[in-house]
Design a protein around this motif. Structure first.
Motif, PDB file in Angstrom:
ATOM      1  N   ASN A 281      -3.418  -6.933  -0.550  1.00  0.00           N
ATOM      2  CA  ASN A 281      -4.739  -6.837  -1.153  1.00  0.00           C
ATOM      3  C   ASN A 281      -4.943  -7.876  -2.251  1.00  0.00           C
ATOM      4  O   ASN A 281      -4.154  -7.961  -3.196  1.00  0.00           O
ATOM      5  CB  ASN A 281      -4.942  -5.453  -1.769  1.00  0.00           C
ATOM      6  CG  ASN A 281      -5.432  -4.432  -0.777  1.00  0.00           C
ATOM      7  OD1 ASN A 281      -5.125  -4.518   0.415  1.00  0.00           O
ATOM      8  ND2 ASN A 281      -6.180  -3.442  -1.260  1.00  0.00           N
TER       9      ASN A 281
ATOM     10  N   LEU B  20      -5.826   1.594  -6.988  1.00  0.00           N
ATOM     11  CA  LEU B  20      -5.141   0.306  -6.924  1.00  0.00           C
ATOM     12  C   LEU B  20      -4.478  -0.078  -8.240  1.00  0.00           C
ATOM     13  O   LEU B  20      -3.319  -0.511  -8.272  1.00  0.00           O
ATOM     14  CB  LEU B  20      -6.128  -0.781  -6.494  1.00  0.00           C
ATOM     15  CG  LEU B  20      -6.504  -0.813  -5.011  1.00  0.00           C
ATOM     16  CD1 LEU B  20      -7.633  -1.804  -4.771  1.00  0.00           C
ATOM     17  CD2 LEU B  20      -5.298  -1.177  -4.167  1.00  0.00           C
TER      18      LEU B  20
ATOM     19  N   LYS C 227       0.789  -1.231   0.000  1.00  0.00           N
ATOM     20  CA  LYS C 227       0.000   0.000   0.000  1.00  0.00           C
ATOM     21  C   LYS C 227       0.824   1.285   0.000  1.00  0.00           C
ATOM     22  O   LYS C 227       0.336   2.345  -0.370  1.00  0.00           O
ATOM     23  CB  LYS C 227      -0.931   0.029   1.215  1.00  0.00           C
ATOM     24  CG  LYS C 227      -2.031  -1.011   1.207  1.00  0.00           C
ATOM     25  CD  LYS C 227      -2.898  -0.855   2.446  1.00  0.00           C
ATOM     26  CE  LYS C 227      -3.952  -1.940   2.538  1.00  0.00           C
ATOM     27  NZ  LYS C 227      -4.954  -1.835   1.475  1.00  0.00           N
TER      28      LYS C 227
ATOM     29  N   ARG D 244     -13.189   5.324   2.731  1.00  0.00           N
ATOM     30  CA  ARG D 244     -11.741   5.190   2.601  1.00  0.00           C
ATOM     31  C   ARG D 244     -11.404   4.020   1.666  1.00  0.00           C
ATOM     32  O   ARG D 244     -10.518   4.130   0.815  1.00  0.00           O
ATOM     33  CB  ARG D 244     -11.104   4.949   3.974  1.00  0.00           C
ATOM     34  CG  ARG D 244      -9.600   4.710   3.949  1.00  0.00           C
ATOM     35  CD  ARG D 244      -8.839   5.927   3.471  1.00  0.00           C
ATOM     36  NE  ARG D 244      -8.914   7.018   4.436  1.00  0.00           N
ATOM     37  CZ  ARG D 244      -8.696   8.307   4.121  1.00  0.00           C
ATOM     38  NH1 ARG D 244      -8.402   8.640   2.867  1.00  0.00           N
ATOM     39  NH2 ARG D 244      -8.790   9.243   5.045  1.00  0.00           N
TER      40      ARG D 244
ATOM     41  N   ASP E 295       0.533   6.116   3.074  1.00  0.00           N
ATOM     42  CA  ASP E 295      -0.300   5.522   2.032  1.00  0.00           C
ATOM     43  C   ASP E 295      -1.626   6.258   1.985  1.00  0.00           C
ATOM     44  O   ASP E 295      -1.749   7.361   2.535  1.00  0.00           O
ATOM     45  CB  ASP E 295      -0.494   4.022   2.297  1.00  0.00           C
ATOM     46  CG  ASP E 295      -1.024   3.725   3.707  1.00  0.00           C
ATOM     47  OD1 ASP E 295      -1.644   4.617   4.318  1.00  0.00           O
ATOM     48  OD2 ASP E 295      -0.819   2.599   4.190  1.00  0.00           O
ATOM     49  N   SER E 296      -2.632   5.683   1.352  1.00  0.00           N
ATOM     50  CA  SER E 296      -3.917   6.361   1.206  1.00  0.00           C
ATOM     51  C   SER E 296      -4.670   6.461   2.527  1.00  0.00           C
ATOM     52  O   SER E 296      -5.665   7.177   2.622  1.00  0.00           O
ATOM     53  CB  SER E 296      -4.787   5.623   0.183  1.00  0.00           C
ATOM     54  OG  SER E 296      -5.125   4.330   0.645  1.00  0.00           O
ATOM     55  N   TRP E 297      -4.177   5.743   3.562  1.00  0.00           N
ATOM     56  CA  TRP E 297      -4.827   5.754   4.857  1.00  0.00           C
ATOM     57  C   TRP E 297      -4.229   6.790   5.806  1.00  0.00           C
ATOM     58  O   TRP E 297      -4.910   7.316   6.667  1.00  0.00           O
ATOM     59  CB  TRP E 297      -4.729   4.366   5.502  1.00  0.00           C
ATOM     60  CG  TRP E 297      -5.489   3.318   4.761  1.00  0.00           C
ATOM     61  CD1 TRP E 297      -5.176   2.779   3.555  1.00  0.00           C
ATOM     62  CD2 TRP E 297      -6.716   2.705   5.157  1.00  0.00           C
ATOM     63  NE1 TRP E 297      -6.110   1.858   3.174  1.00  0.00           N
ATOM     64  CE2 TRP E 297      -7.072   1.798   4.143  1.00  0.00           C
ATOM     65  CE3 TRP E 297      -7.530   2.827   6.271  1.00  0.00           C
ATOM     66  CZ2 TRP E 297      -8.222   1.015   4.211  1.00  0.00           C
ATOM     67  CZ3 TRP E 297      -8.683   2.037   6.345  1.00  0.00           C
ATOM     68  CH2 TRP E 297      -9.008   1.158   5.321  1.00  0.00           C
TER      69      TRP E 297
ATOM     70  N   GLU F 161      -9.412   4.120  -1.965  1.00  0.00           N
ATOM     71  CA  GLU F 161      -8.262   3.252  -2.182  1.00  0.00           C
ATOM     72  C   GLU F 161      -8.445   2.436  -3.454  1.00  0.00           C
ATOM     73  O   GLU F 161      -7.501   2.253  -4.237  1.00  0.00           O
ATOM     74  CB  GLU F 161      -8.070   2.310  -0.996  1.00  0.00           C
ATOM     75  CG  GLU F 161      -6.852   1.397  -1.150  1.00  0.00           C
ATOM     76  CD  GLU F 161      -6.768   0.322  -0.080  1.00  0.00           C
ATOM     77  OE1 GLU F 161      -5.822   0.367   0.708  1.00  0.00           O
ATOM     78  OE2 GLU F 161      -7.659  -0.548  -0.051  1.00  0.00           O
TER      79      GLU F 161
ATOM     80  N   CYS G  92      -3.489  12.608   2.294  1.00  0.00           N
ATOM     81  CA  CYS G  92      -4.723  11.816   2.203  1.00  0.00           C
ATOM     82  C   CYS G  92      -5.952  12.695   2.004  1.00  0.00           C
ATOM     83  O   CYS G  92      -5.943  13.890   2.291  1.00  0.00           O
ATOM     84  CB  CYS G  92      -4.900  10.991   3.486  1.00  0.00           C
ATOM     85  SG  CYS G  92      -3.583   9.814   3.782  1.00  0.00           S
TER      86      CYS G  92
END
Length: 403
Positions: free
Chosen positions: A133, A102, A75, A94, A314-316, A98, A85
Motif C-alpha cells: 500500500n 493503516l 496487510k 472494505r 487480514d482485514s479482508w 482498511e 473481519c
C-alpha cells in the motif's frame, strides 16, 4: 566450496500401462552444487559414493521451488492477536475500513511481514510478488517495513515489490507518492480498478502509463471489475501499450471479467494477451458466487498464468495459509484434473512454468547449470504432490536450506 545432495528422487519419465493409465517413473541421483548455488553435476545414486560436505536426502522427491505471485506482505495480522473481519456492503466500504487501521498497523509492518515471509518459505516458495500500500494515510511506511523484512530473508527469497495505490490512483497526491516509492525500493508499479475505483478508465490508465514509462518498470493491475467493464479496461490498456511503444511487461491480477464474457471474446482477448506477453495472476478464489479467468483456455492459447495466495489473515479475510501448492491442488480439483499428466502439469502455475517432465513425459528439469533451488517432499511424484499436498516440505534456495 561445493556440496552434495545424496539420494535425491527425480522424475525421469513415464510408463504407459496396458489399461491406458500412466505412471511417472523416478530414480535416485546424487547432485553436486557449486559455490554459486548452481547444479554442477548429477550422477545416478551410488551407495559407495560418500563425498565430504554431503547431505543424504533419503529418497525425498525434488520439485522446482515455488513462486508466490500475488501477495500483500504489509496487510497481514500474523503475529498479532486474533481478529476477525467486519461485514461490508462492497469493495469501497472494505477499503474504507482498511484505511482506518493503516496508521495503527504501519509501526509493526516489519514484524508482521516477517511472520508472513516465514510461512511462505516454509511452504516452499523462494520468490514473492508483494503489493504494498502506497497511500495518503501512511505514505511509504509499509514499503519501509516490507523492504526491511525481505532484507532479513534475502538468502532464501527474491521479491517483486509493487507500489500499489490500494485506495485509488486519482486522488490526493498518490501519483507523486508512487513516484517516491519507485525511487525508494519499489520495483514495479501497481494499479487498481481504473473503472470501479478511479471512475475514469482512460485517465487512470494514462497516468499509470506515464509513471511506468518514466521509471521504466513493469506493471501489475488488480482488476476486480466484472464483465465488459473489466474486459474493456484490459483492451484499452493494450491499446495504450501499442500507442506508446511500451516495452516493459504488464500483468493483470484477478481479471475476473475474463470469466464473465463469451468464449469468442475470451479467445480474442487471449490472443491479444499472448501478443503482448501479458500474464494473468490468479488467486484461484473458487466460490459459489465468483467467476474466475478461464485458466485452461488461456493456457491453451499460450498466455502465462501464475497463482498466488493473495493476502491472508487480514482485514479482508481471516482465512488462508500461504500454501501455494494447495492453490494448485484446489485448481486441479475444481477443474477435474485427475490424470497423471494433468496433475503434474498443474504444477507449472506455481513454478513459473517449470515442471520436471514436459508434456510428452520426457525429463527436462533439473539439469547441470540450473539454479539449485528445490522443494523436497516425501511424495512419490509431482502428480501426487499436487493432488495430495504433503505437509512437510524443505526449501533450498540457491544451495541454501531454509531452516
Amino acid at each position: 566450496m561445493s556440496q552434495w545432495l545424496l539420494n535425491v528422487r527425480l522424475e525421469t519419465g513415464e510408463q504407459l500401462h496396458e489399461d491406458g493409465s500412466i505412471q511417472t517413473t523416478t530414480d535416485l541421483f546424487h547432485i553436486e552444487i557449486n559455490a554459486a548455488g548452481q547444479i554442477a553435476q548429477m550422477t545416478p545414486a551410488d551407495a559407495a559414493f560418500q563425498p565430504e560436505n554431503a547431505k543424504d536426502m533419503q529418497g525425498q522427491l525434488a520439485l522446482p521451488a515455488f513462486k508466490e505471485m500475488h501477495n500483500h506482505l504489509d496487510k497481514t495480522y500474523l503475529s498479532l492477536p486474533w481478529k476477525a473481519c467486519r461485514t461490508v456492503s462492497g469493495l469501497e466500504e472494505r477499503l474504507h475500513y482498511e484505511s482506518l487501521e493503516l496508521s495503527a498497523l504501519a509501526d509493526n509492518c516489519e514484524q508482521r511481514a516477517s511472520a508472513m515471509i516465514e510461512k511462505i518459505l516454509g511452504f516452499g516458495s523462494n520468490h514473492i510478488r508483494t503489493h504494498v500500500n502506497i497511500d495518503p494515510y501512511i505514505g511509504l511506511k509499509n514499503l519501509e517495513g516490507v523492504l526491511a523484512a525481505l532484507n532479513k530473508y534475502k538468502d532464501y527469497v527474491t521479491a517483486d515489490v509493487i507500489a500499489f495505490p490500494q485506495h485509488g490512483l486519482l486522488r490526493d497526491d498518490v501519483p507523486s507518492l508512487l513516484r517516491e516509492a519507485l525511487r525508494n525500493g519499489a520495483t514495479m508499479l501497481g494499479g487498481l480498478d481504473p473503472g470501479g475505483i478511479d471512475r475514469d478508465i482512460e485517465k487512470s490508465l494514462q497516468t499509470t502509463m506515464d509513471i511506468a514509462q518514466e521509471f521504466n518498470v513493469d506493471v501489475d493491475f488488480h482488476l476486480h471489475d466484472n464483465g465488459h467493464l473489466g474486459y474493456y479496461t484490459i483492451d484499452k490498456w493494450l491499446d495504450l501499450v501499442e500507442e506508446n511503444g511500451f516495452t516493459r511487461k504488464t500483468d493483470f491480477s484477478h481479471s475476473f471479467s475474463l470469466g464473465d464474457v463469451t468464449v469468442p471474446e475470451q479467445i480474442a482477448m487471449a490472443k491479444r494477451l499472448k501478443e503482448h506477453n501479458v500474464a494473468i495472476m490468479s488467486t484461484v478464489p473458487f466460490n459459489l458466487g465468483r467467476n474466475i479467468p478461464p485458466i485452461d483456455l488461456l493456457t491453451e492459447h499460450g498466455v502465462n498464468v501464475h497463482f498466488g495466495c493473495d493476502g491472508f489473515y487480514d482485514s479482508w479475510s481471516p482465512y488462508g495459509s500461504g500454501d501455494i501448492l494447495q492453490k494448485a491442488c484446489t485448481f486441479a480439483d475444481v477443474t477435474r484434473k485427475i490424470t497423471e499428466r494433468e496433475l503434474r502439469q498443474s504444477l507449472c502455475y506455481i513454478t513459473n512454468g517449470v515442471t520436471p517432465l514436459n508434456n510428452e513425459g520426457q525429463m527436462q528439469w533439473p539439469k547441470a547449470g540450473d539454479e539449485a533451488s528445490f522443494v523436497f517432499v516425501t511424495s512419490s511424484c509431482s502428480a501426487e504432490a499436487v493432488a495430495r499436498p504433503p505437509k512437510k516440505r524443505t526449501l533450498m534456495n540457491k544451495g541454501k536450506f531454509f531452516n
